[in-house]
Scaffold this motif. Structure first.
Motif, short mmCIF file in Angstrom:
data_model
loop_
_atom_site.label_atom_id
_atom_site.label_comp_id
_atom_site.label_asym_id
_atom_site.label_seq_id
_atom_site.Cartn_x
_atom_site.Cartn_y
_atom_site.Cartn_z
N UNK A 1 0.84 -1.20 0.00
CA UNK A 1 0.00 0.00 0.00
C UNK A 1 0.87 1.26 0.00
N UNK A 2 2.02 1.21 0.68
CA UNK A 2 2.94 2.34 0.66
C UNK A 2 3.52 2.54 -0.73
N UNK A 3 3.80 1.45 -1.40
CA UNK A 3 4.32 1.56 -2.77
C UNK A 3 3.28 2.15 -3.71
N UNK A 4 2.03 1.71 -3.57
CA UNK A 4 0.96 2.25 -4.39
C UNK A 4 0.74 3.73 -4.11
N UNK A 5 0.75 4.10 -2.83
CA UNK A 5 0.57 5.50 -2.48
C UNK A 5 1.73 6.35 -3.01
N UNK A 6 2.93 5.83 -2.89
CA UNK A 6 4.10 6.55 -3.43
C UNK A 6 4.02 6.71 -4.94
N UNK A 7 3.55 5.66 -5.62
CA UNK A 7 3.40 5.73 -7.07
C UNK A 7 2.36 6.77 -7.47
N UNK A 8 1.25 6.82 -6.73
CA UNK A 8 0.20 7.80 -7.02
C UNK A 8 0.74 9.22 -6.81
N UNK A 9 1.47 9.45 -5.73
CA UNK A 9 2.05 10.77 -5.48
C UNK A 9 3.03 11.14 -6.58
N UNK A 10 3.89 10.21 -6.97
CA UNK A 10 4.84 10.48 -8.04
C UNK A 10 4.13 10.81 -9.34
N UNK A 11 3.08 10.06 -9.66
CA UNK A 11 2.35 10.31 -10.90
C UNK A 11 1.61 11.65 -10.84
N UNK A 12 1.08 12.02 -9.67
CA UNK A 12 0.46 13.33 -9.51
C UNK A 12 1.46 14.45 -9.76
N UNK A 13 2.64 14.32 -9.19
CA UNK A 13 3.67 15.33 -9.40
C UNK A 13 4.10 15.40 -10.87
N UNK A 14 4.25 14.24 -11.48
CA UNK A 14 4.68 14.20 -12.88
C UNK A 14 3.64 14.83 -13.81
N UNK A 15 2.36 14.54 -13.57
CA UNK A 15 1.33 15.12 -14.43
C UNK A 15 1.20 16.62 -14.17
N UNK A 16 1.36 17.06 -12.93
CA UNK A 16 1.29 18.49 -12.63
C UNK A 16 2.41 19.25 -13.33
N UNK A 17 3.62 18.71 -13.29
CA UNK A 17 4.74 19.34 -13.98
C UNK A 17 4.51 19.31 -15.49
N UNK A 18 3.96 18.23 -15.98
CA UNK A 18 3.68 18.12 -17.42
C UNK A 18 2.65 19.14 -17.87
N UNK A 19 1.63 19.39 -17.05
CA UNK A 19 0.63 20.40 -17.39
C UNK A 19 1.28 21.78 -17.46
N UNK A 20 2.09 22.09 -16.48
CA UNK A 20 2.71 23.41 -16.41
C UNK A 20 3.77 23.62 -17.49
#
Length: 88
Positions: free
Chosen positions: A3-22
């Motif tokens: 579950x920690x790995x999944x949560x970390x992956x979600x956070x990483x993907x959120x950051x990556x998509x936010x940077x990609x949008x900007x």
């Protein structure tokens, strides 16, 4: 542990998509990445055990706002004169 790995992956993907949008130079790509960000945010709310907020995020944040932004990009690409029939 997983579950920690999944949560970390979600956070990483959120950051990556936010940077990609900007950082995107294409409006269409930025809007599509914004929709993906909204869906990932809904997944994050589900992981935080807030399904009501997740549903609202998916429907309003990703769905409705995404459609409105895609329509705005289409109008922006068309230009102001073409919508009124070429007369200004």
């Amino acid at each position: 542990m997983t579950s920690w790995l999944l949560d970390g992956l979600v956070v990483f993907m959120l950051l990556a998509t936010a940077v990609s949008v900007l950082a995107s130079r294409s409006l269409f790509r930025a809007v599509v990445m914004f929709i993906a960000f909204g869906m990932l945010m809904a997944l994050a709310w589900v992981r935080l055990q807030a399904p009501d907020i997740a549903l609202a995020e998916a429907a309003i944040g990703a769905g409705l706002t995404g459609v409105l932004l895609l329509d705005a990009v289409a109008h922006f690409r068309r230009g102001p004169d073409k919508e009124r029939g070429g007369a200004s």
